[in-house]
Design a protein around this motif. Structure first.
Motif, short mmCIF file in Angstrom:
data_model
loop_
_atom_site.label_atom_id
_atom_site.label_comp_id
_atom_site.label_asym_id
_atom_site.label_seq_id
_atom_site.Cartn_x
_atom_site.Cartn_y
_atom_site.Cartn_z
N VAL A 12 0.85 -1.19 0.00
CA VAL A 12 0.00 0.00 0.00
C VAL A 12 0.89 1.24 0.00
CG1 VAL A 12 -1.75 1.29 1.31
CG2 VAL A 12 -1.88 -1.21 1.18
N ASP A 13 0.64 2.15 -0.93
CA ASP A 13 1.53 3.30 -1.12
C ASP A 13 1.76 4.10 0.16
OD1 ASP A 13 1.91 2.70 -3.78
OD2 ASP A 13 0.39 4.10 -4.51
N ALA A 14 0.70 4.38 0.89
CA ALA A 14 0.84 5.20 2.09
C ALA A 14 1.66 4.49 3.16
CB ALA A 14 -0.55 5.55 2.65
N TRP A 15 1.51 3.18 3.24
CA TRP A 15 2.29 2.43 4.22
C TRP A 15 3.76 2.42 3.83
CZ3 TRP A 15 1.15 1.22 8.96
CH2 TRP A 15 1.94 0.29 9.64
N LYS A 16 4.03 2.23 2.55
CA LYS A 16 5.42 2.28 2.09
C LYS A 16 6.04 3.65 2.35
CE LYS A 16 4.66 0.84 -2.16
NZ LYS A 16 4.92 0.40 -3.56
N LYS A 17 5.26 4.67 2.09
CA LYS A 17 5.76 6.04 2.27
C LYS A 17 6.07 6.33 3.73
CE LYS A 17 4.72 10.79 0.83
NZ LYS A 17 3.69 11.68 0.21
N SER A 18 5.38 5.66 4.64
CA SER A 18 5.59 5.90 6.07
C SER A 18 6.71 5.06 6.66
CB SER A 18 4.29 5.63 6.85
OG SER A 18 4.00 4.23 6.86
N THR A 19 7.38 4.26 5.85
CA THR A 19 8.47 3.42 6.34
C THR A 19 9.56 4.30 6.97
OG1 THR A 19 8.07 1.78 4.60
CG2 THR A 19 10.21 1.71 5.71
N PRO A 20 9.98 4.00 8.19
CA PRO A 20 11.00 4.83 8.84
C PRO A 20 12.34 4.70 8.14
CG PRO A 20 10.53 2.90 10.18
CD PRO A 20 9.50 2.91 9.08
N PRO A 21 13.15 5.74 8.21
CA PRO A 21 14.48 5.67 7.59
C PRO A 21 15.33 4.62 8.27
CG PRO A 21 14.30 7.61 8.98
CD PRO A 21 12.93 7.02 8.90
N LYS A 22 16.21 4.01 7.50
CA LYS A 22 17.12 3.01 8.06
C LYS A 22 18.26 3.70 8.78
CE LYS A 22 16.15 -0.60 4.64
NZ LYS A 22 16.72 -1.52 3.61
N ASN A 23 18.66 3.10 9.89
CA ASN A 23 19.76 3.69 10.66
C ASN A 23 21.08 3.53 9.92
OD1 ASN A 23 18.02 4.36 12.73
ND2 ASN A 23 18.27 2.40 13.78
#
Length: 207
Positions: free
Chosen positions: A196-207
């Motif tokens: 789902v686009d919105a879920w992908k967009k909300s993925t936190p940045p990788k450390n």
């Protein structure tokens, strides 16, 4: 509207994904955990709990992720994501409440002991707490896995607010070593959620 959030937080992620999914006109205000800002008087006035997420809608300060998600969805109107039909909405509320009260705490205990606590403390894993969390996880995962049989999403064939509520509990499944390998319906559902686009967009940045 301003949304005070930190993308690493599961409650923040579910509100962030909701805002993206609904194209809500929010200005994102990223707050760093353990920063002086979170204990300052201005912040505590918005949320006396000193936590995120917080929605500021022209001076109306709303905290608690589920309340924020409902508020944004209600402002959008009648949608498949949060329909006004009483039974459909009750089903969304039922699973969201179940996730907050049962499934979420079980996931949170395991993720805390295996992943979060080691980042902030040298204290050893609390074996008793981990075992209790694991027992609860299996108890409730069986319920969710069974319910997802034959369905694409938690409440049917379309993504709803309940999917974002529930999905946030699993965002650290790998890092937290959640014991979900035998729950194939849950894994398949989460894979669909990740598309789902919105879920992908909300993925936190990788450390």
């Amino acid at each position: 509207m301003k949304l005070y959030q930190n993308p690493m937080s599961p409650p923040c992620r579910r509100t962030l994904a909701t805002a993206y999914h609904l194209n809500s006109p929010v200005e994102l205000m990223t707050v760093q955990f353990h920063s002086p800002e979170m204990t300052g008087p201005d912040f505590m006035k918005m949320n006396p709990n000193g936590s995120v997420p917080i929605l500021d809608d022209n001076g109306f300060h709303l905290w608690e992720s589920f309340a924020i998600m409902q508020y944004l969805a209600d402002k959008k109107g009648d949608t498949d994501f949060y329909p006004k039909d009483a039974r459909k909405r009750a089903d969304i509320h039922r699973w969201s409440a179940w996730g907050m009260c049962h499934f979420g705490p079980a996931c949170g205990t395991i993720v805390w002991e295996n992943y979060v606590k080691p980042m902030f403390s040298k204290d050893p894993v609390d074996a008793k707490a981990l075992q209790e969390g694991t027992d609860d996880f299996h108890k409730y995962a069986k319920v969710l896995d069974s319910s997802l049989a034959g369905k694409k999403f938690v409440c049917g064939d379309t993504v709803t607010l309940a999917d974002f509520m529930m999905g946030a509990n699993l965002m650290y499944a790998a890092q937290g070593k959640l014991p979900w390998d035998s729950y194939k319906n849950i894994q398949s559902w989460y894979q669909r959620l990740e598309s789902v686009d919105a879920w992908k967009k909300s993925t936190p940045p990788k450390n």
